[in-house]
Design a protein around this motif. Structure first.
Motif, PDB file in Angstrom:
ATOM      1  N   GLY A  65      -4.085   6.402 -14.395  1.00  0.00           N
ATOM      2  CA  GLY A  65      -5.480   6.206 -14.775  1.00  0.00           C
ATOM      3  C   GLY A  65      -5.686   5.983 -16.250  1.00  0.00           C
ATOM      4  N   ALA A  66      -4.720   6.363 -17.068  1.00  0.00           N
ATOM      5  CA  ALA A  66      -4.839   6.150 -18.509  1.00  0.00           C
ATOM      6  C   ALA A  66      -4.757   4.676 -18.874  1.00  0.00           C
ATOM      7  CB  ALA A  66      -3.742   6.926 -19.238  1.00  0.00           C
ATOM      8  N   ARG A  67      -4.270   3.860 -17.939  1.00  0.00           N
ATOM      9  CA  ARG A  67      -4.128   2.428 -18.240  1.00  0.00           C
ATOM     10  C   ARG A  67      -4.664   1.512 -17.146  1.00  0.00           C
ATOM     11  NH1 ARG A  67      -0.035   0.670 -15.010  1.00  0.00           N
ATOM     12  NH2 ARG A  67       1.299   2.310 -14.130  1.00  0.00           N
ATOM     13  N   GLY A  68      -4.821   2.047 -15.908  1.00  0.00           N
ATOM     14  CA  GLY A  68      -5.128   1.200 -14.764  1.00  0.00           C
ATOM     15  C   GLY A  68      -6.610   1.033 -14.481  1.00  0.00           C
ATOM     16  N   THR A  69      -6.921   0.054 -13.616  1.00  0.00           N
ATOM     17  CA  THR A  69      -8.288  -0.206 -13.143  1.00  0.00           C
ATOM     18  C   THR A  69      -8.340   0.085 -11.653  1.00  0.00           C
ATOM     19  OG1 THR A  69      -8.691  -1.899 -14.823  1.00  0.00           O
ATOM     20  CG2 THR A  69     -10.071  -1.972 -12.835  1.00  0.00           C
ATOM     21  N   LEU A  70      -9.359   0.831 -11.231  1.00  0.00           N
ATOM     22  CA  LEU A  70      -9.469   1.273  -9.841  1.00  0.00           C
ATOM     23  C   LEU A  70     -10.641   0.592  -9.153  1.00  0.00           C
ATOM     24  CD1 LEU A  70      -8.407   3.280  -7.675  1.00  0.00           C
ATOM     25  CD2 LEU A  70     -10.156   4.875  -8.481  1.00  0.00           C
ATOM     26  N   TYR A  71     -10.398   0.062  -7.943  1.00  0.00           N
ATOM     27  CA  TYR A  71     -11.428  -0.520  -7.090  1.00  0.00           C
ATOM     28  C   TYR A  71     -11.679   0.441  -5.925  1.00  0.00           C
ATOM     29  CZ  TYR A  71     -10.702  -5.017  -9.475  1.00  0.00           C
ATOM     30  OH  TYR A  71     -10.620  -6.014 -10.409  1.00  0.00           O
ATOM     31  N   ALA A  78      -1.098  13.884  -7.764  1.00  0.00           N
ATOM     32  CA  ALA A  78      -2.292  13.883  -8.612  1.00  0.00           C
ATOM     33  C   ALA A  78      -1.926  13.605 -10.065  1.00  0.00           C
ATOM     34  CB  ALA A  78      -3.013  15.218  -8.490  1.00  0.00           C
ATOM     35  N   GLN A  79      -0.826  14.178 -10.527  1.00  0.00           N
ATOM     36  CA  GLN A  79      -0.384  13.952 -11.902  1.00  0.00           C
ATOM     37  C   GLN A  79       0.023  12.500 -12.109  1.00  0.00           C
ATOM     38  OE1 GLN A  79      -0.596  15.886 -14.509  1.00  0.00           O
ATOM     39  NE2 GLN A  79       0.382  14.381 -15.855  1.00  0.00           N
ATOM     40  N   ALA A  80       0.681  11.941 -11.112  1.00  0.00           N
ATOM     41  CA  ALA A  80       1.097  10.537 -11.216  1.00  0.00           C
ATOM     42  C   ALA A  80      -0.121   9.617 -11.293  1.00  0.00           C
ATOM     43  CB  ALA A  80       1.972  10.160 -10.026  1.00  0.00           C
ATOM     44  N   LEU A  81      -1.139   9.893 -10.463  1.00  0.00           N
ATOM     45  CA  LEU A  81      -2.349   9.065 -10.500  1.00  0.00           C
ATOM     46  C   LEU A  81      -3.094   9.254 -11.816  1.00  0.00           C
ATOM     47  CD1 LEU A  81      -4.029   7.079  -8.808  1.00  0.00           C
ATOM     48  CD2 LEU A  81      -5.388   9.031  -8.013  1.00  0.00           C
ATOM     49  N   LYS A  82      -3.068  10.470 -12.344  1.00  0.00           N
ATOM     50  CA  LYS A  82      -3.723  10.737 -13.630  1.00  0.00           C
ATOM     51  C   LYS A  82      -3.081   9.916 -14.743  1.00  0.00           C
ATOM     52  CE  LYS A  82      -4.913  14.498 -16.811  1.00  0.00           C
ATOM     53  NZ  LYS A  82      -4.810  15.965 -17.066  1.00  0.00           N
ATOM     54  N   PHE A 124       0.838  -1.195   0.000  1.00  0.00           N
ATOM     55  CA  PHE A 124       0.000   0.000   0.000  1.00  0.00           C
ATOM     56  C   PHE A 124       0.873   1.245   0.000  1.00  0.00           C
ATOM     57  CE2 PHE A 124       1.017   0.152   4.438  1.00  0.00           C
ATOM     58  CZ  PHE A 124       0.853   1.489   4.815  1.00  0.00           C
ATOM     59  N   ALA A 125       0.249   2.368  -0.410  1.00  0.00           N
ATOM     60  CA  ALA A 125       0.903   3.670  -0.405  1.00  0.00           C
ATOM     61  C   ALA A 125      -0.136   4.725  -0.055  1.00  0.00           C
ATOM     62  CB  ALA A 125       1.525   3.974  -1.771  1.00  0.00           C
ATOM     63  N   LYS A 126       0.333   5.862   0.414  1.00  0.00           N
ATOM     64  CA  LYS A 126      -0.572   6.965   0.740  1.00  0.00           C
ATOM     65  C   LYS A 126      -0.632   7.925  -0.441  1.00  0.00           C
ATOM     66  CE  LYS A 126       0.381   6.655   5.691  1.00  0.00           C
ATOM     67  NZ  LYS A 126       1.022   7.312   6.872  1.00  0.00           N
ATOM     68  N   PHE A 127      -1.843   8.453  -0.684  1.00  0.00           N
ATOM     69  CA  PHE A 127      -2.040   9.406  -1.776  1.00  0.00           C
ATOM     70  C   PHE A 127      -2.742  10.640  -1.234  1.00  0.00           C
ATOM     71  CE2 PHE A 127      -5.154  11.105  -4.838  1.00  0.00           C
ATOM     72  CZ  PHE A 127      -4.268  11.634  -5.769  1.00  0.00           C
ATOM     73  N   GLU A 128      -2.143  11.810  -1.475  1.00  0.00           N
ATOM     74  CA  GLU A 128      -2.733  13.073  -1.042  1.00  0.00           C
ATOM     75  C   GLU A 128      -3.196  13.844  -2.269  1.00  0.00           C
ATOM     76  OE1 GLU A 128      -0.748  15.373   1.972  1.00  0.00           O
ATOM     77  OE2 GLU A 128       0.537  13.671   2.514  1.00  0.00           O
ATOM     78  N   PHE A 148     -14.370  14.993  -3.748  1.00  0.00           N
ATOM     79  CA  PHE A 148     -13.058  15.211  -4.362  1.00  0.00           C
ATOM     80  C   PHE A 148     -13.236  15.326  -5.883  1.00  0.00           C
ATOM     81  CE2 PHE A 148     -12.308  13.066  -0.376  1.00  0.00           C
ATOM     82  CZ  PHE A 148     -11.197  13.721   0.157  1.00  0.00           C
ATOM     83  N   PRO A 149     -13.890  16.396  -6.352  1.00  0.00           N
ATOM     84  CA  PRO A 149     -14.210  16.505  -7.778  1.00  0.00           C
ATOM     85  C   PRO A 149     -12.991  16.552  -8.688  1.00  0.00           C
ATOM     86  CG  PRO A 149     -14.628  18.585  -6.640  1.00  0.00           C
ATOM     87  CD  PRO A 149     -14.368  17.563  -5.584  1.00  0.00           C
ATOM     88  N   ASP A 150     -11.845  16.959  -8.149  1.00  0.00           N
ATOM     89  CA  ASP A 150     -10.648  17.089  -8.986  1.00  0.00           C
ATOM     90  C   ASP A 150      -9.744  15.866  -8.921  1.00  0.00           C
ATOM     91  OD1 ASP A 150     -11.431  19.689  -9.722  1.00  0.00           O
ATOM     92  OD2 ASP A 150     -10.536  20.527  -7.912  1.00  0.00           O
ATOM     93  N   MET A 151     -10.165  14.856  -8.177  1.00  0.00           N
ATOM     94  CA  MET A 151      -9.314  13.672  -8.066  1.00  0.00           C
ATOM     95  C   MET A 151      -9.268  12.940  -9.410  1.00  0.00           C
ATOM     96  SD  MET A 151      -9.401  10.633  -5.273  1.00  0.00           S
ATOM     97  CE  MET A 151      -8.312   9.205  -5.357  1.00  0.00           C
ATOM     98  N   PRO A 152      -8.067  12.707  -9.947  1.00  0.00           N
ATOM     99  CA  PRO A 152      -7.976  12.032 -11.253  1.00  0.00           C
ATOM    100  C   PRO A 152      -8.360  10.564 -11.134  1.00  0.00           C
ATOM    101  CG  PRO A 152      -5.790  12.377 -10.316  1.00  0.00           C
ATOM    102  CD  PRO A 152      -6.748  13.072  -9.405  1.00  0.00           C
ATOM    103  N   LEU A 153      -9.250  10.130 -12.005  1.00  0.00           N
ATOM    104  CA  LEU A 153      -9.728   8.750 -11.984  1.00  0.00           C
ATOM    105  C   LEU A 153      -9.646   8.163 -13.383  1.00  0.00           C
ATOM    106  CD1 LEU A 153     -12.987   9.191  -9.863  1.00  0.00           C
ATOM    107  CD2 LEU A 153     -10.772   8.372  -9.047  1.00  0.00           C
TER     108      LEU A 153
END
Length: 846
Positions: free
Chosen positions: A354-360, A347-351, A336-340, A371-376
């Motif tokens: 998100g271009a290739r990953g699947t989120l649960y 946020a850029q790294a998660l974005k 696990f890792a923490k994300f702020e 969190f309307p600006d959270m990249p998904l």
């Protein structure tokens, strides 16, 4: 004298908890799942280490029916099928325990709980201190001076020990009354329904105050009206539930059989090697045989390893769960890792991931709202546990529903993130069995979260000055009503007190009582409406009380709370639109409910007039589906007359009246059309001839003749009603056109409402569910099109079958056309959809 300590273990319950508490991808080399085995062994040895005992036993349920199945036909009938991965592991757990020399018991026709209770009481009566390790609340009943219960409180790592004192502090009543408490709340794990509408808080208060069910029902007249009616309607059910919960008599296991034997080390090590249980094997090897890395923390709980965010984002699948204002992200390997979200580089790294990953995750709509600006990732690659559980169990949604299903509270933060993969996949396997159900999730429920979150953030404008003025005028009017009644009857009356109102009406004024309840003569709305029909001056006070109640309800339920929210929100009121809250799939609104604002009456109009566009240059544009549920009925039934009427754009209520009364359409009176309209909509909601007579104010035989005539001229509607009931009961669930289901065994909100309540659900749920999904699809498509064509416009409300947006006045014509075209474009019915548009400078005109 030191008491002999004995530990009795609910093997089946602990294994089940372990299965859901640890990731499902834990497997032996040959693919045999091991998460339940690991979870069970972790809990077992933690308990053995913390509470060493001279006697112990592990109890498992035997296959086949028990006495409870004979007592209650549907006992455990509503449980989901046992997961195959769990079935495989249960006999392996029992085999391991026996190899370790631990006494294992399973008695045919007897539930493990009953055997545990009997053995605990027998040992306690001999002066032993007995501890029961179980996740089952039923066993709390056994707690006494010499019996304690150990209950897992969090995953497989934490336990809580309950004795008489700690139990009383938590529940507020004595342990034997746990059966009465659970008889009220129910137990979904064992399919014990409880009393519909009585939750944990209410049950605690009732049992804490009155004790047993007998005490509660003896004092029913002192219970609040809402609870009293639920209890009255379900008296027999409550006592039947308690009968199922109280331990059934059975023989105790003799104390001499509660002794551990020497382990068969060779067999234990063989099983451990086969299943890859290195830490368990370490307990049975000599120190020189155990490598240093295995010796450390032998059989400790699987610990997540924290890694840098960049390292974790190399995984193709990640689960996320909130920890306050940050998130815990986890992958399938337990890292696990923490994300702020506030850190731009993270946020850029998660974005990029998100271009290739699947989120649960759990709760997509809530996450998007807060969190309307959270990249998904795109919605196609998002798995939402909340949505998946709701799709299978719409009447058991939310965290509490999932907690009941997995027999443990749904954790938060890192622990939840680690569980999400296994929980989601267990549900997805069930969903994948039905292609249509899978499409509902992927094409409606997941993408709709984005639209609803955006709509909630947008909010609706309320003029605080206008609301304040309405509040003042309404307060003055309420005070005038109180004074007028006081002057008329010559005494001061608390009009909010049913007892004082009853005394005023039936003793002071000597008006005829209409009906009684447990506390005396009723003064509910139906009674007051009947009294208001009396000639002058007898009707004066009842009418004034009706007026007072309506005004008071509007003031306290709408004007004051909405005014407070408008002031706090700078003129904007933000509701939560929830598509995962109702059994039929209908959209709900809460905090505040903007779908249930009053419509009729002078004060309701004044209230709705306070909701305006954000500026004078803007206007509301809305459209409402015309008779959508009747159109769905026409589709389902295949009734030619209805289909032809809708296709030709004729007035279906006038047409129905023409068919029923045998008159040409142009000779139908408004009263006859009203009758037909009531019949059309009433049948969808299961209205009987008796209900129709009440609604129309006509004799029951007349109403019965109207219903008979209706079915005579529309025979396929009658066939649909009877056929849908039979089909739903055969399948065990209802189905909409889109494939949304509603399991009948889980419907509890209709218990006690007249005859055959499940029949009404079987008829209405497919219709209402289909209509609501049509409206939700239109909402999604319209909001996307609106954003592209009219960027300054915004969707602000959906009220059941209508969609409301706000736009510039000069754009109103184009927005209206776009709205109507979008709503009418869905071609899923045998009849066309019709949307009727409106424009207004306030909600009053919509």
């Amino acid at each position: 004298m030191v008491k002999k300590e004995i530990l009795l273990i609910d093997g089946h319950g602990l294994a089940f908890r372990g299965f859901y508490a640890l990731p499902e991808n834990l497997c032996a080399e040959d693919g045999t799942p091991t998460n339940a085995i690991l979870g069970f062994m972790n809990m077992l040895f933690k308990a053995l280490d913390e509470w060493p005992s001279s006697g112990l036993a592990i109890f498992f349920d035997a296959k086949g029916p028990t006495a409870r199945h004979l007592m209650f036909e549907s006992y455990k009938g509503g449980r989901k099928p046992t997961p195959e991965g769990f079935k495989v592991q249960l006999p392996l757990i029992a085999e391991l325990c026996e190899a370790m020399g631990l006494p294992v018991f399973s008695r045919e026709g007897v539930e493990a709980d009953d055997c545990i209770a009997a053995t605990a009481r027998a040992c306690a009566s001999d002066g032993c201190l007995v501890r029961i390790l179980s996740a089952d609340k039923d066993l709390f009943q056994t707690i006494d001076e010499n019996i304690e219960v150990i209950r897992p409180s969090r995953g497989v790592t934490d336990f809580s020990l309950y004795d008489r004192r700690s139990f009383g502090e938590k529940y507020g009543f004595a342990p034997p009354l746990m059966a009465d408490y659970l008889a009220l709340t129910g137990d979904s794990v064992d399919n014990i329904p409880g009393v519909p509408g009585i939750g944990e808080k209410s049950a605690k208060e009732l049992v804490g105050k009155f004790g047993s069910l007998e005490g509660i029902y003896e004092n029913l007249e002192t219970v609040a009206k809402a609870r009293r009616s639920k209890l009255e309607e379900n008296r027999e059910l409550a006592f039947k539930c308690r009968e199922l919960i109280v331990p059934q008599p059975t023989d105790a296991v003799p104390q001499e059989e509660l002794e551990a034997k020497e382990p068969d080390v060779e067999k234990v090590l063989s099983l451990c090697a086969k299943l890859g249980l290195k830490k368990l094997a370490a307990r049975f090897k000599s120190p020189e045989e155990v490598p240093a890395e295995e010796e450390r923390g032998a059989l400790s709980i699987t610990e997540a390893k924290e890694v840098p965010l960049a390292e974790l984002l190399k995984s193709g699948e990640i689960a996320a769960a909130r920890e306050g204002e940050i998130f815990a992200l986890a992958d399938r390997s337990g890292r696990f890792a923490k994300f702020e979200p506030s850190r731009a580089e993270e946020a850029q790294a998660l974005k990029e991931w998100g271009a290739r990953g699947t989120l649960y995750l759990y709760g997509l709509r809530e996450l998007l709202t807060e969190f309307p600006d959270m990249p998904l990732p795109p919605y196609e690659r998002i798995r939402d546990l909340e949505a998946e559980n709701y799709l299978l169990h719409p009447d058991r949604g939310g965290r509490s529903g999932i907690a009941r299903a997995i027999n443990m509270p749904l954790p938060e933060g890192r622990e939840l993130a680690l569980l999400l993969f296994g929980l989601c996949e267990a549900l997805e396997r069930e969903i994948a069995k039905d292609e249509k159900l899978e499409r509902v999730m992927k094409e409606i429920d997941i993408p709709l979260s984005f639209t609803l979150a955006k709509m909630g953030r947008t909010g609706i404008h309320a003029d605080a000055g206008m609301l304040s003025a309405v509040e003042g005028e309404l307060a003055a009017h309420i005070a005038e009503s109180e004074t007028a009644i006081e002057e008329y009857v010559g005494e001061k009356i608390n009009l909010s007190s049913p007892k004082q109102v009853a005394r005023l009406l039936f003793e002071t004024l000597r008006l005829p009582p209409i009906k009684k309840n447990k506390s005396g003569f009723s003064t509910d709305a139906s009674v007051l409406e009947e009294l208001a029909k009396l000639p002058e001056p007898l009707c004066t006070v009842p009418r004034k009380i009706i007026e007072y109640r309506e005004e008071s309800k509007l003031q306290s339920g709408f004007v004051q709370p909405f005014l407070k929210l408008a002031r706090e929100g700078g003129g904007l009121i933000h509701s939560t639109f929830d598509h995962l809250a109702t059994g039929t799939g209908r959209l709900a609104s809460r905090d505040p409910n903007v779908q249930n604002m009053p419509v009729f009456g002078e004060w309701a109009e004044r209230f709705r007039e306070c909701f305006t566009p954000r500026s004078e240059e803007h206007i509301f544009v809305a459209a409402d589906y015309s008779q959508i549920e009747l159109r769905v009925l026409a589709h389902f039934s295949g009734e030619g007359k209805l289909i032809e009427s809708f296709r030709d754009g004729r007035d279906v209520h006038a047409e129905t009246a023409s068919w029923v009364f045998g008159l040409p359409s142009d000779e139908i009176t408004p009263e006859q059309r009203r009758f037909a309209k009531t019949v059309n909509f009433g049948l969808i909601y299961g209205m009987s001839a008796f209900g129709l007579a009440q609604r129309l104010g006509i004799p029951r035989p007349t109403a019965a003749r109207i219903v008979d005539r209706y079915f005579a001229v529309l025979p396929k509607v009658k066939e649909y009603i009877s056929g849908s009931i039979a089909e739903a009961k055969a399948k065990g669930h209802t189905s909409s056109i889109f494939g949304r289901i509603r399991p009948l065994s889980e419907v509890s909100t209709i218990e006690g409402r007249g005859n055959n309540p499940l029949d009404r659900v079987a008829v209405n749920s497919p219709i209402q569910s289909t209509a609501s999904d049509i409206a939700k699809i239109a909402l999604m498509k319209f909001d996307l099109a609106l954003e592209k064509a009219f960027p300054s416009a915004m969707t602000i409300l959906q009220v059941h079958d209508s969609i409301v947006c706000e736009c510039r006045r000069e754009d109103a014509e184009g927005v209206e056309k776009l709205l109507v075209d979008t709503m009418e474009a869905e071609e899923v019915l045998a009849v066309p959809l019709k949307a009727e548009p409106k424009r207004s400078a306030s909600l009053k005109g919509l």
